[in-house]
Design a protein around this motif. Structure first.
Motif, PDB file in Angstrom:
ATOM      1  N   GLY A  20       0.813  -1.208   0.000  1.00  0.00           N
ATOM      2  CA  GLY A  20       0.000   0.000   0.000  1.00  0.00           C
ATOM      3  C   GLY A  20       0.847   1.259   0.000  1.00  0.00           C
ATOM      4  N   LEU A  21       1.903   1.241   0.789  1.00  0.00           N
ATOM      5  CA  LEU A  21       2.814   2.391   0.826  1.00  0.00           C
ATOM      6  C   LEU A  21       3.524   2.582  -0.512  1.00  0.00           C
ATOM      7  CD1 LEU A  21       4.397   1.876   4.364  1.00  0.00           C
ATOM      8  CD2 LEU A  21       2.725   3.612   3.701  1.00  0.00           C
ATOM      9  N   LEU A  22       4.000   1.499  -1.088  1.00  0.00           N
ATOM     10  CA  LEU A  22       4.680   1.581  -2.390  1.00  0.00           C
ATOM     11  C   LEU A  22       3.727   2.033  -3.489  1.00  0.00           C
ATOM     12  CD1 LEU A  22       6.893  -1.643  -2.287  1.00  0.00           C
ATOM     13  CD2 LEU A  22       7.641   0.734  -2.074  1.00  0.00           C
ATOM     14  N   ALA A  23       2.496   1.538  -3.448  1.00  0.00           N
ATOM     15  CA  ALA A  23       1.506   1.932  -4.447  1.00  0.00           C
ATOM     16  C   ALA A  23       1.178   3.414  -4.328  1.00  0.00           C
ATOM     17  CB  ALA A  23       0.244   1.090  -4.299  1.00  0.00           C
ATOM     18  N   GLY A  24       1.095   3.916  -3.108  1.00  0.00           N
ATOM     19  CA  GLY A  24       0.833   5.343  -2.907  1.00  0.00           C
ATOM     20  C   GLY A  24       1.939   6.204  -3.489  1.00  0.00           C
ATOM     21  N   ILE A  25       3.172   5.792  -3.268  1.00  0.00           N
ATOM     22  CA  ILE A  25       4.319   6.518  -3.813  1.00  0.00           C
ATOM     23  C   ILE A  25       4.297   6.464  -5.341  1.00  0.00           C
ATOM     24  CG2 ILE A  25       6.841   6.472  -4.025  1.00  0.00           C
ATOM     25  CD1 ILE A  25       6.852   5.482  -1.055  1.00  0.00           C
ATOM     26  N   MET A  59      -6.515   5.617 -12.363  1.00  0.00           N
ATOM     27  CA  MET A  59      -5.070   5.356 -12.246  1.00  0.00           C
ATOM     28  C   MET A  59      -4.722   4.809 -10.874  1.00  0.00           C
ATOM     29  SD  MET A  59      -3.179   8.601 -14.036  1.00  0.00           S
ATOM     30  CE  MET A  59      -1.756   8.282 -13.013  1.00  0.00           C
ATOM     31  N   GLN A  60      -5.274   5.425  -9.849  1.00  0.00           N
ATOM     32  CA  GLN A  60      -4.964   4.993  -8.490  1.00  0.00           C
ATOM     33  C   GLN A  60      -5.406   3.551  -8.266  1.00  0.00           C
ATOM     34  OE1 GLN A  60      -6.912   7.142  -5.305  1.00  0.00           O
ATOM     35  NE2 GLN A  60      -5.131   6.837  -3.983  1.00  0.00           N
ATOM     36  N   GLY A  61      -6.605   3.219  -8.708  1.00  0.00           N
ATOM     37  CA  GLY A  61      -7.098   1.849  -8.549  1.00  0.00           C
ATOM     38  C   GLY A  61      -6.250   0.843  -9.298  1.00  0.00           C
ATOM     39  N   ALA A  62      -5.877   1.185 -10.515  1.00  0.00           N
ATOM     40  CA  ALA A  62      -5.063   0.272 -11.325  1.00  0.00           C
ATOM     41  C   ALA A  62      -3.684   0.062 -10.705  1.00  0.00           C
ATOM     42  CB  ALA A  62      -4.927   0.815 -12.745  1.00  0.00           C
ATOM     43  N   ILE A  63      -3.071   1.139 -10.239  1.00  0.00           N
ATOM     44  CA  ILE A  63      -1.740   1.024  -9.635  1.00  0.00           C
ATOM     45  C   ILE A  63      -1.803   0.209  -8.349  1.00  0.00           C
ATOM     46  CG2 ILE A  63       0.104   2.338  -8.497  1.00  0.00           C
ATOM     47  CD1 ILE A  63      -0.348   4.502 -10.691  1.00  0.00           C
ATOM     48  N   PHE A  64      -2.792   0.481  -7.491  1.00  0.00           N
ATOM     49  CA  PHE A  64      -2.910  -0.279  -6.254  1.00  0.00           C
ATOM     50  C   PHE A  64      -3.157  -1.761  -6.533  1.00  0.00           C
ATOM     51  CE2 PHE A  64      -2.846   3.681  -4.095  1.00  0.00           C
ATOM     52  CZ  PHE A  64      -2.545   3.407  -2.772  1.00  0.00           C
ATOM     53  N   ALA A  65      -4.022  -2.074  -7.497  1.00  0.00           N
ATOM     54  CA  ALA A  65      -4.297  -3.478  -7.830  1.00  0.00           C
ATOM     55  C   ALA A  65      -3.059  -4.176  -8.377  1.00  0.00           C
ATOM     56  CB  ALA A  65      -5.445  -3.560  -8.833  1.00  0.00           C
ATOM     57  N   LEU A  66      -2.316  -3.492  -9.239  1.00  0.00           N
ATOM     58  CA  LEU A  66      -1.098  -4.069  -9.810  1.00  0.00           C
ATOM     59  C   LEU A  66      -0.064  -4.349  -8.735  1.00  0.00           C
ATOM     60  CD1 LEU A  66       0.623  -4.599 -12.480  1.00  0.00           C
ATOM     61  CD2 LEU A  66       1.552  -2.338 -12.006  1.00  0.00           C
TER      62      LEU A  66
END
Length: 88
Positions: A20-25, A59-66
């Protein structure tokens, strides 16, 4: 439930938090490039367009899911290599 699955639970939780932290960054960096702004829009930001808000959310959803899928898969694969059992 076997011992590997029980022992994997706290590891999986820690991996999830890290992911979660990495996805946020990653999202913040991607938005700086694509959105040409330091901060992504909130849904209630009246100065932003529908297009901006929906693009940022997508974008946020896709990045977090990936990131979540990649970290979960890597954790499970590493567990199988160490123990011979898939934690699934």
């Amino acid at each position: 439930m076997n011992a590997v699955r029980v022992l994997y639970k706290p590891v999986g939780l820690m991996l999830g938090v890290t992911g979660g932290l990495l996805a946020g960054i990653a999202f913040k960096q991607a938005w700086k490039i694509i959105g040409h702004d330091d901060d992504a829009p909130d849904a209630t930001d009246e100065d932003r367009t529908w297009r901006e808000v929906l693009l940022a959310a997508t974008m946020q959803g896709a990045i977090f899911a990936l990131v979540k899928a990649a970290i979960d898969r890597a954790g499970a694969t590493a567990t199988r290599r160490l123990t011979g059992t898939w934690p699934g």
